[in-house]
Design a protein around this motif. Structure first.
Motif, PDB file in Angstrom:
ATOM      1  N   UNK A 195      17.526 -17.625   5.861  1.00 50.53           N
ATOM      2  CA  UNK A 195      16.200 -17.166   6.237  1.00 50.53           C
ATOM      3  C   UNK A 195      16.292 -16.148   7.373  1.00 50.53           C
ATOM      4  N   UNK A 196      15.461 -15.126   7.342  1.00 49.10           N
ATOM      5  CA  UNK A 196      15.437 -14.180   8.469  1.00 49.10           C
ATOM      6  C   UNK A 196      14.885 -14.809   9.747  1.00 49.10           C
ATOM      7  N   UNK A 197      14.250 -15.960   9.612  1.00 47.04           N
ATOM      8  CA  UNK A 197      13.695 -16.661  10.767  1.00 47.04           C
ATOM      9  C   UNK A 197      14.677 -17.698  11.284  1.00 47.04           C
ATOM     10  N   UNK A 198      14.935 -17.682  12.568  1.00 42.43           N
ATOM     11  CA  UNK A 198      15.773 -18.699  13.187  1.00 42.43           C
ATOM     12  C   UNK A 198      14.868 -19.848  13.622  1.00 42.43           C
ATOM     13  N   UNK A 199      14.829 -20.877  12.794  1.00 44.61           N
ATOM     14  CA  UNK A 199      13.917 -21.985  13.042  1.00 44.61           C
ATOM     15  C   UNK A 199      14.371 -22.895  14.180  1.00 44.61           C
ATOM     16  N   UNK A 200      15.559 -22.662  14.699  1.00 46.90           N
ATOM     17  CA  UNK A 200      16.002 -23.450  15.850  1.00 46.90           C
ATOM     18  C   UNK A 200      15.411 -22.919  17.153  1.00 46.90           C
ATOM     19  N   UNK A 201      14.745 -21.759  17.068  1.00 43.14           N
ATOM     20  CA  UNK A 201      14.175 -21.141  18.268  1.00 43.14           C
ATOM     21  C   UNK A 201      12.697 -20.837  18.043  1.00 43.14           C
ATOM     22  N   UNK A 202      11.802 -21.799  18.325  1.00 43.00           N
ATOM     23  CA  UNK A 202      10.370 -21.543  18.164  1.00 43.00           C
ATOM     24  C   UNK A 202       9.918 -20.365  19.011  1.00 43.00           C
TER      25      UNK A 202
END
Length: 541
Positions: free
Chosen positions: A435-442
């Protein structure tokens, strides 16, 4: 896998491992654009045993390449750390090299030998097409037989394609199904019957005019052949190939691999880069496409059969004409592109290219991200072939050994450092699916989630089945698949959460986004990693 080729519907992931993208590297190096587009009808090509032409490689050139294999294999193992490797080379119907290296399982006693059983992953495909060639030779079925004649419930999105798609169409990945259609269903735990029955929801690209690698399309064709022979695929493979060819340690059943005493288990690298035996890959659902297990010794017998037009030890195991048909180009898999401007092709279970002398070159690689990588490459006119089996996730070792061997035979040594090149291709493809989104960093100022009961409940999806969201002690979880599998949700922002994907097609953390209406209840939920073909939205019951 590999560099980008044609437009894909879903996953660029390296699941095919040289069935497509890595083949473009081979094509750019060895192939010439020597074949035309296949005719639209799968029955239009006729194969006959290729006449034997004088080899261009001398016995000494081959012997010199064989003499350098030990060094090349050990150097590749040292660079990559891959625990175990087995290699066999066949030349002029003789096994001129067969050795094992390293460990069957890290940290346990047991060295790899030519009789160690490895999972072959997608090298299963050219083996499967050998089995089908025998069935066609028996006139139990034809390459141009519509699959629905034997799998009446097999349905694709367009009725006309459903009625006309043939065994050859599916074995050559030109049905129009998206890249790796059905693989995510397998990751969720669905069986073959469910997966084949739900391919009808997948969008189709132009029939017989587009190439996309599909394990389950390939599997459907093979299962139609087994039905035509009134048996199972595993038994058909045993009765028509493994038994007659005395491939005594080869099987199309995961249970046989699992119970083998001398087997190489699969390995992946941990965060520190160390290899560990962490996963078990049961590929029975796609057995014809990826479920074969075998040894270097057995694979050498199969290579001899391939290079001798279906004959082994004086017996005609597979009809020569039908085996030759599997070696013909059926579809362009790699359109010409700079710098080489050479096309690549896919046949019936084979990557098909032509070397600088215009000679047919056949290859296939196999890989499980959960811990295996294999390669088979052969030039029939030279009666020369190599098979490389490894028990580590794809990092380029299996492919580079084969490339180095043929380079050495033809040029006296490797034409370039193949290992880092192939390793980069695998790594690029793996990362391309994240994913282009890093979900570990809100994000800063992330919105709060709603109360748990805004999200909990059961949601339906025609393709993936039910998705249930539960709340236990203030923690939300998603449940997917027939078991079902449980995925703990981590809040990201607002109505978006994430979970860690698992299985062969794992891509790290993926987004889970709820659509909440004015009543404060979520009406839909979209799972990002399941939505590449627009099929990843679930609707509340």
């Amino acid at each position: 896998m590999g560099v980008r080729r044609v437009r894909r519907h879903r996953r660029g992931r390296a699941r095919a491992y040289a069935a497509a993208g890595l083949a473009s590297v081979l094509v750019a190096t060895y192939a010439t654009a020597a074949a035309a587009e296949p005719p639209p009808r799968s029955t239009a090509l006729t194969a006959h045993p290729a006449p034997r032409t004088a080899p261009l490689l001398t016995d000494k050139q081959v012997a010199d390449a064989v003499a350098k294999l030990d060094e090349q294999i050990r150097a590749g193992m040292e660079k990559t750390g891959v625990p175990g490797v087995a290699v066999a080379v066949v030349h002029k119907d003789k096994v001129v090299y067969m050795k094992g290296f390293g460990e069957r399982e890290v940290g346990k006693a047991g060295a790899v030998s030519p009789d160690t059983v490895f999972q072959l992953a997608s090298v299963s495909k050219p083996i499967a097409s050998t089995v089908v060639a025998d069935a066609v030779g028996d006139k139990a079925i034809d390459w141009g037989t519509p699959v629905t004649r034997h799998l009446p419930d097999f349905t694709l999105k367009e009725p006309w394609v459903t009625r006309h798609v043939t065994v050859a169409d599916l074995l050559s990945h030109r049905s129009g199904l998206p890249d790796h259609a059905g693989d995510l269903l397998e990751d969720l735990g669905y069986d073959q019957q469910y997966i084949l029955g739900h391919l009808r929801f997948e969008p189709l690209s132009p029939f017989r005019a587009s190439y996309a690698y599909t394990n389950f399309g390939f599997t459907a064709a093979a299962e139609a052949v087994a039905d035509a022979k009134d048996t199972t695929w595993a038994k058909l493979s045993e009765d028509s190939l493994y038994g007659p060819a005395r491939m005594d340690s080869t099987s199309s059943s995961f249970a046989d691999y699992e119970k083998a005493a001398n087997k190489a288990v699969t390995h992946v690298q941990n965060a520190q880069g160390d290899w560990e035996a962490k996963f078990v890959r049961d590929a029975d659902a796609q057995s014809p496409a990826g479920g074969v297990s075998s040894t270097a010794r057995d694979m050498a017998r199969w290579l001899r059969l391939q290079l001798a037009n279906g004959k082994l030890a004086g017996d005609q195991i597979v009809p020569a004409e039908q085996l030759q048909r599997t070696h013909l180009p059926e579809i362009v898999s790699q359109p010409p592109a700079p710098p080489a401007n050479r096309a690549g092709f896919y046949g019936l279970g084979w990557n098909v290219s032509y070397n600088d002398q215009g000679r047919l070159r056949l290859s296939h690689s196999g890989g499980f991200e959960l811990g295996a990588n294999t390669n088979v490459t052969m030039v029939p006119a030279e009666q020369l072939g190599i098979v490389v089996l490894t028990n580590g996730k794809p990092v380029g070792l299996a492919d580079s050994v084969a490339l180095n061997f043929f380079d050495t035979a033809q040029q006296g040594g490797p034409t370039q450092d193949w290992l880092p090149l192939i390793a980069r291709i695998y790594e690029q493809e793996f990362n391309a699916d994240r994913s282009p989104t890093d979900y570990t960093k809100p994000p800063s100022g992330a919105a709060d989630a709603k109360a748990d009961d805004a999200y909990t409940g059961t949601y339906r999806n025609d393709y993936y089945g039910p998705l249930t969201v539960t709340a236990d002690n203030g923690a939300l979880s998603v449940h997917l698949g027939p078991k079902p599998l449980r995925f703990a949700l981590t809040h990201y922002s607002g109505d978006t959460f994430s979970f860690e994907t698992v299985g062969e097609n794992a891509v790290g953390r993926t987004g889970v986004t709820f659509t909440v209406g004015g009543d404060g209840q979520a009406s839909r939920v979209r799972v990002e990693s399941l939505d590449q073909n627009g099929l990843g939205t679930f609707t509340r019951e």
